[in-house]
Design an enzyme around this catalytic site. Structure first.
Site, PDB file in Angstrom:
ATOM      1  N   PRO A  18      -0.562  -1.205  -4.349  1.00 39.33           N
ATOM      2  CA  PRO A  18      -0.837  -2.593  -4.735  1.00 39.33           C
ATOM      3  C   PRO A  18       0.178  -3.510  -4.070  1.00 39.33           C
ATOM      4  O   PRO A  18       1.381  -3.249  -4.128  1.00 39.33           O
ATOM      5  CB  PRO A  18      -0.660  -2.570  -6.258  1.00 39.33           C
ATOM      6  CG  PRO A  18       0.309  -1.456  -6.509  1.00 39.33           C
ATOM      7  CD  PRO A  18       0.007  -0.420  -5.458  1.00 39.33           C
ATOM      8  N   MET A  19      -0.307  -4.560  -3.424  1.00 46.18           N
ATOM      9  CA  MET A  19       0.586  -5.511  -2.762  1.00 46.18           C
ATOM     10  C   MET A  19       0.114  -6.924  -3.062  1.00 46.18           C
ATOM     11  O   MET A  19      -1.067  -7.236  -2.901  1.00 46.18           O
ATOM     12  CB  MET A  19       0.630  -5.251  -1.251  1.00 46.18           C
ATOM     13  CG  MET A  19       1.341  -3.955  -0.879  1.00 46.18           C
ATOM     14  SD  MET A  19       1.321  -3.590   0.897  1.00 46.18           S
ATOM     15  CE  MET A  19      -0.324  -2.860   1.057  1.00 46.18           C
ATOM     16  N   GLU A  20       1.032  -7.740  -3.516  1.00 50.84           N
ATOM     17  CA  GLU A  20       0.721  -9.108  -3.916  1.00 50.84           C
ATOM     18  C   GLU A  20       0.159  -9.918  -2.752  1.00 50.84           C
ATOM     19  O   GLU A  20       0.702  -9.904  -1.649  1.00 50.84           O
ATOM     20  CB  GLU A  20       1.985  -9.777  -4.467  1.00 50.84           C
ATOM     21  CG  GLU A  20       1.839 -11.216  -4.857  1.00 50.84           C
ATOM     22  CD  GLU A  20       0.922 -11.422  -6.064  1.00 50.84           C
ATOM     23  OE1 GLU A  20       0.805 -12.562  -6.509  1.00 50.84           O
ATOM     24  OE2 GLU A  20       0.328 -10.444  -6.558  1.00 50.84           O
ATOM     25  N   CYS A 105       8.377  -4.057  -9.232  1.00 52.67           N
ATOM     26  CA  CYS A 105       8.469  -5.253  -8.387  1.00 52.67           C
ATOM     27  C   CYS A 105       9.912  -5.749  -8.333  1.00 52.67           C
ATOM     28  O   CYS A 105      10.522  -6.022  -9.370  1.00 52.67           O
ATOM     29  CB  CYS A 105       7.560  -6.355  -8.917  1.00 52.67           C
ATOM     30  SG  CYS A 105       7.670  -7.894  -7.957  1.00 52.67           S
ATOM     31  N   LYS A 143       3.929   2.490 -11.809  1.00 53.67           N
ATOM     32  CA  LYS A 143       4.569   2.424 -10.495  1.00 53.67           C
ATOM     33  C   LYS A 143       5.959   1.832 -10.694  1.00 53.67           C
ATOM     34  O   LYS A 143       6.111   0.746 -11.247  1.00 53.67           O
ATOM     35  CB  LYS A 143       3.769   1.563  -9.522  1.00 53.67           C
ATOM     36  CG  LYS A 143       4.345   1.559  -8.107  1.00 53.67           C
ATOM     37  CD  LYS A 143       3.443   0.795  -7.142  1.00 53.67           C
ATOM     38  CE  LYS A 143       3.916   0.982  -5.700  1.00 53.67           C
ATOM     39  NZ  LYS A 143       5.249   0.433  -5.428  1.00 53.67           N
ATOM     40  N   ASN A 208       6.035   7.221  -2.704  1.00 50.22           N
ATOM     41  CA  ASN A 208       5.809   5.990  -1.954  1.00 50.22           C
ATOM     42  C   ASN A 208       7.114   5.579  -1.282  1.00 50.22           C
ATOM     43  O   ASN A 208       8.179   5.714  -1.856  1.00 50.22           O
ATOM     44  CB  ASN A 208       5.313   4.905  -2.930  1.00 50.22           C
ATOM     45  CG  ASN A 208       5.229   3.525  -2.310  1.00 50.22           C
ATOM     46  OD1 ASN A 208       5.736   2.565  -2.863  1.00 50.22           O
ATOM     47  ND2 ASN A 208       4.583   3.405  -1.170  1.00 50.22           N
ATOM     48  N   GLY A 209       7.001   5.092  -0.052  1.00 45.71           N
ATOM     49  CA  GLY A 209       8.184   4.618   0.656  1.00 45.71           C
ATOM     50  C   GLY A 209       8.305   5.210   2.046  1.00 45.71           C
ATOM     51  O   GLY A 209       8.535   6.422   2.172  1.00 45.71           O
ATOM     52  N   ASP A 210       8.100   4.390   3.084  1.00 47.14           N
ATOM     53  CA  ASP A 210       8.248   4.803   4.486  1.00 47.14           C
ATOM     54  C   ASP A 210       7.242   5.866   4.912  1.00 47.14           C
ATOM     55  O   ASP A 210       7.518   6.644   5.826  1.00 47.14           O
ATOM     56  CB  ASP A 210       9.667   5.315   4.761  1.00 47.14           C
ATOM     57  CG  ASP A 210      10.711   4.218   4.695  1.00 47.14           C
ATOM     58  OD1 ASP A 210      10.327   3.041   4.742  1.00 47.14           O
ATOM     59  OD2 ASP A 210      11.914   4.543   4.580  1.00 47.14           O
ATOM     60  N   GLY A 232       1.919   1.809   1.639  1.00 42.29           N
ATOM     61  CA  GLY A 232       1.962   0.365   1.447  1.00 42.29           C
ATOM     62  C   GLY A 232       2.050  -0.367   2.768  1.00 42.29           C
ATOM     63  O   GLY A 232       1.054  -0.618   3.432  1.00 42.29           O
TER      64      GLY A 232
END
Length: 328
Positions: A18-20, A105, A143, A208-210, A232
């Site tokens: 999910p990305m704003e 967030c 998350k 999640n991450g890289d 992401g």
């Protein structure tokens, strides 16, 4: 609880993070066209606004989805358990398959108010929120990040989250303080999985991450035995990141995705109530790697309508020398 779709997913499963202002129905459909993940999350929906008789109108577009996107998970944030309870009941009625709670967030005006990653510093409230969200009968996932200030916060924080009996934990392998300024701490995956196995073996673990693409995700899943992979920012560099059989892609394919994005923006603009300028952040995804790309991006950034953008694309493609392969 209603049917838990998480238990039916392949292993490992792949999620678009999910990305704003990014993962709305328009961009999700573009990603589906390029290479679809197993699960979609909405962008962020504020529970306080959702529960307000007037505020609901400002966030309803964030929850727009189509049946072909299932399993569709609503990603929500806030800090009032009673609002999560009310929101969860309504989301179930709207047809969502799950609810994901934002406890990661890092943005200052969210975290410093005790919301998003700020809930890492308010574990009791975080637990109340998780339990309240179960009122809707949908599987609840979280998350979050490793910690707020320091990496070693992860043990106590994640133990606390695992104890809440959630369906899935998506862990962004950085702290709130680190934002995205350092490499993700892949070295902690094994220890986090061991903690999960000890505390909550029925809770799925997603990292999640890289993680730039499916290939890298599969390698990590095989090495550490985690259940899911979330991508992401990698989708900005490679809209085909979820491709099961990677292949070379061309400039025309990217421009075709841009045309699709423009068409879908037209289709859903009444539901989303977004201004045209919100599209500008996406142009760099599709326009690159070809002669004249920089100038075209500059021109697109100055357009004021879908019609203007389409006209520029038509003119550019008419003058293209060749359809070149793109390095993603």
């Amino acid at each position: 609880m209603k049917e838990n779709f998480w238990s039916e997913l392949p292993r490992p499963f792949f999620i678009l993070a999910p990305m704003e202002d990014v993962t709305d129905i328009v961009f999700r459909h573009v990603v589906s066209e390029a290479a679809r993940p197993d699960v979609f999350f909405t962008e962020f929906t504020n529970t306080e606004s959702f529960c307000h008789p007037e505020g609901i109108h400002s966030v309803r577009g964030r929850l727009t989805f189509s049946e072909d996107e299932h399993p569709m998970v609503a990603h929500i944030w806030g800090d009032k358990p009673e609002q999560f309870r009310e929101t969860s009941i309504q989301l179930a009625k709207m047809g969502f398959k799950g609810i994901d709670l934002n406890m990661g967030c890092p943005v200052a005006n969210v975290a410093k108010k005790g919301k998003g990653s700020g809930l890492i510093l308010r574990p009791d409230v975080a637990a109340e929120i998780i339990q309240a969200t179960k009122a809707g009968g949908l599987p609840v996932s979280v998350k979050t990040r490793l910690g707020y200030y320091e990496i070693d916060e992860w043990k106590d924080w994640l133990k606390h989250v695992f104890e809440q009996d959630i369906a899935n934990l998506s862990i962004h392998l950085r702290t709130r303080k680190e934002m995205s300024k350092v490499d993700a701490h892949w070295e902690l995956i094994e220890a986090i999985k061991n903690l999960r196995d000890e505390i909550a073996p029925n809770t799925l673990l997603t990292i999640n991450g890289d993680i730039p693409d499916r290939k890298t995700g599969l390698e990590l899943a095989e090495k550490y035995g985690i259940d899911g992979v979330m991508i992401g920012r990698g989708i900005f560099h490679n809209p085909f990141a979820f491709e099961k059989e990677p292949r070379e892609h061309t400039s025309k394919e990217l421009l075709d995705l841009l045309r699709l994005h423009l068409s879908l923006f037209n289709k859903y603009e009444k539901d989303e109530i977004r201004q045209f300028k919100s599209l500008r952040r996406f142009f760099k995804i599709y326009v690159r790697g070809i002669r004249g790309a920089s100038e075209l991006r500059h021109q697109l950034m100055n357009t004021q309508s879908i019609a203007e953008a389409r006209a520029l694309l038509d003119e550019f493609e008419a003058q293209m020398d060749e359809d070149v392969k793109i390095e993603l």
